[in-house]
Write an enzyme that holds these catalytic residues in place. Structure first.
Site, mmCIF file in Angstrom:
data_model
loop_
_atom_site.group_PDB
_atom_site.id
_atom_site.type_symbol
_atom_site.label_atom_id
_atom_site.label_comp_id
_atom_site.label_asym_id
_atom_site.label_seq_id
_atom_site.Cartn_x
_atom_site.Cartn_y
_atom_site.Cartn_z
ATOM 1 C CE1 TYR A 60 45.997 40.026 52.514
ATOM 2 C CE2 TYR A 60 46.767 41.637 53.437
ATOM 3 C CZ TYR A 60 45.942 41.406 53.029
ATOM 4 O OH TYR A 60 44.694 41.752 52.713
ATOM 5 N NE ARG A 106 42.037 47.519 57.078
ATOM 6 C CZ ARG A 106 42.449 46.899 56.207
ATOM 7 N NH1 ARG A 106 42.212 45.431 56.339
ATOM 8 N NH2 ARG A 106 43.092 47.093 55.128
ATOM 9 C CG ASP A 129 50.157 33.105 53.335
ATOM 10 O OD1 ASP A 129 50.037 32.530 52.343
ATOM 11 O OD2 ASP A 129 48.822 32.095 53.810
ATOM 12 C CD GLU A 138 48.512 31.550 49.660
ATOM 13 O OE1 GLU A 138 49.017 31.755 50.829
ATOM 14 O OE2 GLU A 138 47.521 32.253 50.522
ATOM 15 C CG HIS A 179 44.721 38.908 48.143
ATOM 16 N ND1 HIS A 179 43.072 38.674 48.359
ATOM 17 C CD2 HIS A 179 45.183 38.407 49.183
ATOM 18 C CE1 HIS A 179 43.484 37.365 49.015
ATOM 19 N NE2 HIS A 179 43.998 38.201 49.433
ATOM 20 N NE ARG A 209 38.014 34.711 52.212
ATOM 21 C CZ ARG A 209 39.142 34.933 52.555
ATOM 22 N NH1 ARG A 209 39.889 34.707 53.561
ATOM 23 N NH2 ARG A 209 40.144 34.469 51.383
ATOM 24 C CB THR A 255 47.299 25.052 54.173
ATOM 25 O OG1 THR A 255 47.259 25.687 55.438
ATOM 26 C CG2 THR A 255 47.948 25.759 53.282
ATOM 27 C CB THR A 286 45.075 35.526 47.808
ATOM 28 O OG1 THR A 286 44.182 35.051 49.575
ATOM 29 C CG2 THR A 286 43.832 35.658 46.847
ATOM 30 C CD GLU A 327 40.978 39.423 46.354
ATOM 31 O OE1 GLU A 327 41.208 40.143 45.692
ATOM 32 O OE2 GLU A 327 41.088 38.015 46.235
ATOM 33 C CD GLU A 329 43.608 33.669 51.871
ATOM 34 O OE1 GLU A 329 44.649 33.367 51.382
ATOM 35 O OE2 GLU A 329 42.636 34.402 51.976
ATOM 36 C CE LYS A 333 43.467 33.420 55.912
ATOM 37 N NZ LYS A 333 43.519 33.724 54.283
ATOM 38 C CG ASP A 390 45.583 30.248 52.845
ATOM 39 O OD1 ASP A 390 45.696 29.089 54.792
ATOM 40 O OD2 ASP A 390 45.814 31.164 53.702
ATOM 41 C CE1 TYR A 438 39.741 41.467 60.422
ATOM 42 C CE2 TYR A 438 42.116 41.495 59.781
ATOM 43 C CZ TYR A 438 40.847 42.022 60.084
ATOM 44 O OH TYR A 438 40.806 43.193 59.657
ATOM 45 C CD GLN A 450 40.453 35.678 57.192
ATOM 46 O OE1 GLN A 450 39.384 34.877 56.343
ATOM 47 N NE2 GLN A 450 41.705 36.928 56.742
HETATM 48 CA CA CA Z 1 46.846 33.380 52.937
#
Ligand code: CA
Length: 394
Positions: free
Chosen positions: A112, A126, A110, A183, A117, A219, A239, A327, A341, A181, A235, A215, A226, A222
């Site tokens: 990014y 962050r 996967d 995708e 996104h 959250r 899927t 995503t 988002e 997500e 995750k 996906d 992560y 994660q």
């Molecule tokens: Ca993803």
């Protein structure tokens, strides 16, 4: 001249011709082509073992010449009046067949690749640091996912349990921040030997086609797990992929140049000669209501660059490898491919037509992702749909 005119609005026209694996009333799994509201039973029509094996892998392994020949053959079968008598008994109503996972997934990666996104998540998760990590503009970031939990559209989404952060330390339980997500996935047919790099020009030599991917993401799991090695159990519980794989050959009219690059790219990622941006229009529906329309054209990294990067260290490709775009989010809030988002990290709920509000998914919610692309004839062709219903944790 054609004897088969797919009714308007049924999605898959004669310029589309996606492949999938289906069965009828407990019968064997076999390969079919979707056209209009029908499935052309390739297994039954050809009796070729390649189309009776229960997955697309055997056919995908034959490579681009075989893919092209089958596409030409199917077009003839569906358009030449002289073929009608032989083909018609093998056209089955699409709403009467059961769809299965089209591909036995070998490895799943996967990426990014949406700048919007990546920047949105950087800002939400962050705050106070640069939204894009230092490497983001230089390479397509990705991680290896769990091939064994890639499942066909319609597979129940059982709310996963796991550890999440709380004020007094981690707690265990069902995720409270279940997300999607939206995708686009790319399915590899032609394998490579260990040590061989795939140049950006060779995407269509190796990738057979495209599917839609959800996906599903927990959250809160994660966020706790992560750092430092990336996504794991948040995750890997599921899927989902769409059942019909649209050949890359159907998407020639959708090819566009990707956005301008901010920094010079390493030579193996330069794609000016034959860019593989794709003008796909995605749509995300929650309980039947459109909540987002993510555009694929602004994706910063293309599938050709993703494949070149994936193999630049000599990692081999296997038939059935699936790599997903990451995503798909556009510049506007209502073009976001995830709820985190759309709801600004869960702080700004969205209101649905029935008056209810959502931050993240509730049990019973149904999410469907669909997409279309410009077709060869000036209209639009369908990439089908991937859908899933959330079930309570077990
Ligand atoms: Ca993803």
């Amino acid at each position: 001249m054609t004897w088969l005119d797919p009714p308007e609005g049924t999605g898959f026209g004669l310029d589309d011709l996606p492949l999938g694996v289906f069965s009828t009333r407990g019968g064997p799994r076999r390969t079919g082509v979707a056209v209009g509201d029908a499935v052309l039973d390739l297994g039954g029509l050809t009796e070729d073992p390649v189309h009776l094996s229960g997955s697309l892998n055997a056919f995908l392994a034959l490579g681009p010449r075989a893919w092209r020949e089958l596409r030409e053959q199917v077009t003839d079968w569906l358009t030449q009046p002289s073929c009608r008598r032989g083909v018609e008994p093998h056209l089955l109503p699409r709403d009467g067949v059961r769809m299965h996972l089209p591909v036995e997934v070998a490895d799943y990666v996967d990426f990014y690749s949406s700048r919007h996104h990546a920047a949105n998540l950087g800002r939400i998760l962050r705050p106070g640091t640069p939204p894009l990590s230092a490497n983001w503009l230089h390479l397509p970031i990705g991680y290896h996912g769990r091939a064994g939990t890639v499942a066909v559209s319609g597979t129940p989404v059982v709310r996963p349990c796991g550890q999440r952060r709380a004020d007094d330390g981690p707690v265990f339980g069902p995720t409270q921040r279940l997300d999607i997500e939206a995708e686009v996935g790319f399915v590899v047919g032609t394998p490579t030997e260990l040590g061989v790099r795939v140049p950006v020009e060779d995407l269509a030599e190796h990738v057979f086609g495209v599917c839609l991917v959800d996906d599903w993401s927990a959250r809160d799991l994660q966020a706790w797990e992560y750092v430092p090695l990336g996504p794991f159990l948040g995750k890997s519980f599921l899927t989902s992929v769409s059942p019909w794989v649209v050949p890359l050959a159907a998407l020639e009219a959708a090819r566009v140049a990707p956005p301008p690059r901010d920094v010079p790219l390493q030579p193996y990622l330069r794609d000016d000669a034959a860019p593989w941006g794709l003008d796909l229009a995605l749509e995300v529906r929650l309980n039947g209501e459109v909540v987002s329309r993510p555009p694929f054209a602004p994706m910063y990294w293309t599938p050709a660059q993703q494949l070149a990067h994936l193999t630049v260290n000599g990692a081999r490709l296997r038939t059935g490898d699936l790599f997903a775009s990451g995503t798909v989010s556009g510049p506007d809030r209502d073009q976001s491919g995830s709820l985190i988002e759309l709801t600004e990290g869960g702080t700004e709920p969205i209101r649905l037509a029935d008056g209810s509000v959502r931050t993240f998914l509730e049990d019973g919610d149904v999410v469907t992702i669909g997409a279309t692309a410009p077709g060869a004839g000036g209209g639009r062709l369908s990439l089908g749909e991937v859908s899933g219903r959330v079930e309570p944790a077990r």
